[in-house]
Design an enzyme around this catalytic site. Structure first.
Site, PDB file in Angstrom:
ATOM      1  N   ASP A  92     -13.689   7.314  -2.452  1.00  0.00           N
ATOM      2  CA  ASP A  92     -13.211   7.063  -3.822  1.00  0.00           C
ATOM      3  C   ASP A  92     -13.899   7.984  -4.835  1.00  0.00           C
ATOM      4  O   ASP A  92     -13.227   8.611  -5.665  1.00  0.00           O
ATOM      5  CB  ASP A  92     -13.453   5.596  -4.222  1.00  0.00           C
ATOM      6  CG  ASP A  92     -12.431   4.656  -3.600  1.00  0.00           C
ATOM      7  OD1 ASP A  92     -11.297   5.112  -3.303  1.00  0.00           O
ATOM      8  OD2 ASP A  92     -12.755   3.471  -3.414  1.00  0.00           O
ATOM      9  N   GLY A 139     -14.969  -0.478 -18.209  1.00  0.00           N
ATOM     10  CA  GLY A 139     -14.836  -1.285 -16.993  1.00  0.00           C
ATOM     11  C   GLY A 139     -16.048  -1.037 -16.118  1.00  0.00           C
ATOM     12  O   GLY A 139     -16.585   0.085 -16.089  1.00  0.00           O
ATOM     13  N   SER A 185       0.825  -1.212   0.000  1.00  0.00           N
ATOM     14  CA  SER A 185       0.000   0.000   0.000  1.00  0.00           C
ATOM     15  C   SER A 185       0.863   1.268   0.000  1.00  0.00           C
ATOM     16  O   SER A 185       1.894   1.355   0.676  1.00  0.00           O
ATOM     17  CB  SER A 185      -0.898   0.000   1.235  1.00  0.00           C
ATOM     18  OG  SER A 185      -1.539   1.245   1.338  1.00  0.00           O
ATOM     19  N   LEU A 186       0.412   2.263  -0.764  1.00  0.00           N
ATOM     20  CA  LEU A 186       1.102   3.562  -0.806  1.00  0.00           C
ATOM     21  C   LEU A 186       0.553   4.503   0.269  1.00  0.00           C
ATOM     22  O   LEU A 186       1.103   5.576   0.503  1.00  0.00           O
ATOM     23  CB  LEU A 186       0.896   4.205  -2.187  1.00  0.00           C
ATOM     24  CG  LEU A 186       1.488   3.437  -3.373  1.00  0.00           C
ATOM     25  CD1 LEU A 186       0.948   4.002  -4.678  1.00  0.00           C
ATOM     26  CD2 LEU A 186       3.009   3.508  -3.355  1.00  0.00           C
ATOM     27  N   SER A 187      -0.554   4.104   0.914  1.00  0.00           N
ATOM     28  CA  SER A 187      -1.218   5.000   1.865  1.00  0.00           C
ATOM     29  C   SER A 187      -0.349   5.376   3.076  1.00  0.00           C
ATOM     30  O   SER A 187      -0.383   6.534   3.502  1.00  0.00           O
ATOM     31  CB  SER A 187      -2.541   4.391   2.340  1.00  0.00           C
ATOM     32  OG  SER A 187      -3.432   4.336   1.253  1.00  0.00           O
ATOM     33  N   LYS A 247     -14.199  -4.075   1.531  1.00  0.00           N
ATOM     34  CA  LYS A 247     -14.997  -2.840   1.426  1.00  0.00           C
ATOM     35  C   LYS A 247     -16.499  -3.062   1.655  1.00  0.00           C
ATOM     36  O   LYS A 247     -17.177  -2.198   2.212  1.00  0.00           O
ATOM     37  CB  LYS A 247     -14.772  -2.178   0.062  1.00  0.00           C
ATOM     38  CG  LYS A 247     -13.385  -1.559  -0.076  1.00  0.00           C
ATOM     39  CD  LYS A 247     -13.225  -0.839  -1.398  1.00  0.00           C
ATOM     40  CE  LYS A 247     -11.923  -0.069  -1.432  1.00  0.00           C
ATOM     41  NZ  LYS A 247     -11.804   0.813  -2.588  1.00  0.00           N
TER      42      LYS A 247
END
Ligand code: NAP
Length: 283
Positions: free
Chosen positions: A106, A131, A16-18, A67
């Site tokens: 989001d 998508g 994760s980049l969070s 989620k």
């Protein structure tokens, strides 16, 4: 006061980049807090969320595969904001000591990035979304009725049908049309914004998600893929002098909005963006 604890739960969630983005923000504002990664298996989700207050955790981001189940938990034990309820999934939880509150940042994060970075206002415009998975659903459900028309196409026709069925439950008079693969060019020709909400482009060797002849003058291009500084689609769009962006801005702003929910302070977006870019280079 004790150091505040924040983090992201997912499974797996190692890359994760969070943490880089959120810890840079806490540091910048002098908030004594630490954001960590919690790898939580699906069968441990209930006990993890039940323990949030005992563990003194103030806020959590939620990612795949939790989620939807996290939303069900918070719906039962706390409160959900309207956007999260409409979407049916959360990516952010605030624990204020007394209760849990669930949000989804989001859609709002995408919107902020679209308006602030790409300078595109979706109201009344025709938008093509390639998508129909989780990311596409978050965007479509947040934009709601604002666009003139929303075109959706997915290689899996069933997924596009499910997205439409969910959309019309909330936007009865909405304007969402499913596009068959053979009609993509015609629908993009009638659109002002093209969004790639597929993983096509994550690998350098991936084929472009659409034929580049569909990139017409005046089209704005938003590629949700964010793991590379520039994707093939964005490169081709820029070669045609179109306004185009990768998904780094959506990642940044969904995190910035989560930060604002947790702290009540304006997120230091420029610092968070620098931290994200640095973290991406190390991946
Ligand atoms: P997902 O749930 O797997 O949905 C992607 C959908 O696109 C699937 O239904 C897939 O079908 C379909 N698809 C794949 N290639 C296609 C093509 N060439 N044409 C039409 N449809 C195609 O994935 P997701 O979670 O929505 O994520 C989609 C992308 O958005 C990923 O690259 C992800 O990293 C990115 N993302 C970015 C952010 C951000 O903050 N920037 C946030 C969330 C997601 P199959 O499953 O049959 O292949």
């Amino acid at each position: 006061m004790a150091k505040r604890i924040y983090g992201i739960i997912g499974h797996p969630v190692r890359h994760s980049l969070s943490p880089a983005m959120q810890n840079a923000a806490f540091n910048e504002l002098g908030i004594d807090a630490e954001y960590s990664v919690f790898d939580v298996a699906p069968d441990e989700l209930g006990s993890f969320l039940g323990d949030i207050r005992r563990k003194n955790i103030s806020g959590i981001n939620v990612t795949i595969p939790h989620k939807i189940d996290a939303l069900l938990y918070v719906d039962k034990h706390g409160t959900l904001d309207a956007n999260a309820r409409r979407l049916g999934a959360i990516n952010t939880i605030l624990s204020d000591g007394a209760s849990l509150q669930g949000y989804n940042t989001d859609g709002p994060g995408f919107y902020r990035s679209l308006v602030e970075e790409l300078k595109f206002e979706p109201e009344g415009k025709n938008i093509f979304v390639l998508g129909a998975g989780g990311a596409a659903t978050a965007i479509v459900m947040y934009l709601g009725r604002a666009p003139g028309k929303i075109f959706v196409s997915d290689v899996d026709a069933g997924k596009a049908e499910s997205l439409k069925a969910h959309y019309v439950k909330y936007y009865e008079k909405g304007n969402l049309e499913i596009v068959a693969p053979g009609d993509i060019g015609t629908a993009i020709a009638a659109s002002q914004l093209f969004i790639n909400a597929t993983p096509a482009g994550m690998k350098e060797t991936d084929p472009l998600p659409i034929d580049i002849s569909f990139l017409h003058p005046g089209l704005y291009v938003y590629d949700l893929v964010y793991n590379r500084p520039v994707t093939g689609l964005v490169k081709e769009a820029q070669r045609k002098r179109l306004h185009a962006a990768t998904g780094l801005g959506m990642l940044l702003h969904q995190g910035a909005i989560a930060f604002e929910i947790w702290t009540g302070k304006k997120a230091p977006v420029a610092m968070m963006k620098r931290a994200l870019k640095e973290a991406l280079k190390c991946q």
